[in-house]
Enzyme design. Structure first.
Site, PDB file in Angstrom:
ATOM      1  N   GLY A   1      31.616  71.372   0.815  1.00  0.00           N
ATOM      2  CA  GLY A   1      31.726  70.475  -0.159  1.00  0.00           C
ATOM      3  C   GLY A   1      32.911  69.539   0.037  1.00  0.00           C
ATOM      4  CE  LYS A   2      32.709  68.018   6.160  1.00  0.00           C
ATOM      5  NZ  LYS A   2      32.303  67.412   7.462  1.00  0.00           N
ATOM      6  NE  ARG A   3      29.492  64.319  -2.077  1.00  0.00           N
ATOM      7  CZ  ARG A   3      28.274  64.029  -2.405  1.00  0.00           C
ATOM      8  NH1 ARG A   3      27.686  62.821  -3.286  1.00  0.00           N
ATOM      9  NH2 ARG A   3      27.161  65.087  -2.585  1.00  0.00           N
ATOM     10  CG  MET A   4      33.872  69.499  -4.583  1.00  0.00           C
ATOM     11  SD  MET A   4      33.848  68.926  -6.138  1.00  0.00           S
ATOM     12  CE  MET A   4      32.180  69.652  -6.619  1.00  0.00           C
ATOM     13  CG  ASN A   5      38.504  64.438  -2.449  1.00  0.00           C
ATOM     14  OD1 ASN A   5      38.608  64.263  -1.526  1.00  0.00           O
ATOM     15  ND2 ASN A   5      38.285  63.951  -3.751  1.00  0.00           N
TER      16      ASN A   5
END
Length: 260
Positions: A14-18
């Protein structure tokens, strides 16, 4: 042999979750995303624990969820079709039917799971899909804009699922979408997972290619409509925050339905 076993896909970062946490462990209502889903599985008519496909920080996911589940490791994240395939060794010959759910979709409750199982058993098809029908992609329903579209033929039968990035403008306007809640005849599933390809925009093996394959084989595809909120997932921090609106203060899934 159990009649139905459930596979929960939980390998992604979930890279976009930072966040350094696996996406399925991000908190929602005081609990990791995936725990809400697993509670629904435990409260359903399924009698065996879920098989959880882990990948990114697998040890942390297993430690958080405990020993009540069976875990399989997806070493490389090559798509949803590949994720289910790694569970074959754990499940082939152990169940007549396989249901696939997603660890980052926390609002799937026991009622939704039971409806999908019932529709699959009654439909006597190799594949049963949960689908969501919405009036538009406005307000909270914007999250569904990126979902795959359900394409039906002139008889109303499902012919294929087209991912948003691969869809034509006309197909993108379809308001019946795919939350990717699927139930399969297990032997058909294991044989046909090996036939899908990664010739798509993401270069991944899509589980959602299987309906078109079943159609090409002349197999029947059954479907059941599920409530829209059950298909909500979290790919961004904003989407995660919006999911809180669907939880009552005590953590029970609320009901906003397909309306406002």
């Amino acid at each position: 042999m159990d009649s139905t076993r459930v596979v929960v896909l939980a390998a992604g970062q979930g890279k976009r979750m930072n966040s350094d946490l696996p996406k399925v462990l991000l908190p929602l209502g005081g609990e990791p995303l995936i725990k809400h889903l697993l509670t629904g599985v435990e409260q359903s008519q399924l009698t065996k624990p879920a098989v959880v496909v882990v990948g990114y920080r697998a040890e942390l996911v297993q430690q958080t969820l405990g020993a009540n589940h069976h875990y399989v490791l997806q070493k490389e994240q090559l798509g949803t079709g590949h994720a289910v395939l790694v569970a074959e060794s754990a499940l082939r010959g152990q169940a007549e039917h396989i249901m696939v759910l997603y660890g980052d979709h926390p609002l799937v409750d026991a009622t939704t799971i039971n409806r999908l199982i019932q529709a699959h058993l009654e439909g006597e098809s190799v594949l049963t899909m949960g689908t969501i029908k919405i009036p538009d992609f406005e307000k909270w329903r914007q999250i569904f804009l990126s979902y795959g579209r359900i394409v039906r033929d002139e008889r109303g039968e499902i012919s294929q699922i087209v991912e948003y990035k691969d869809a034509t403008k006309e197909q993108q306007g379809i308001t019946e979408v795919n939350p990717s809640y699927l139930c399969f005849d297990s032997e058909w599933l294991w044989e046909n997972l090996k036939k899908i390809s990664n010739t798509n925009a993401q270069k991944e093996y899509y589980l959602t290619d299987l309906p078109a394959l079943a159609r090409a084989q002349g197999k029947r595809i059954a479907s059941v409509e599920v409530k829209p909120e059950s298909g909500l997932g979290a790919n961004t921090p904003e989407q995660l925050r919006s999911l809180e609106e669907f939880l009552l203060p005590n953590g029970v899934v609320g009901n906003r339905g397909g309306g406002t």
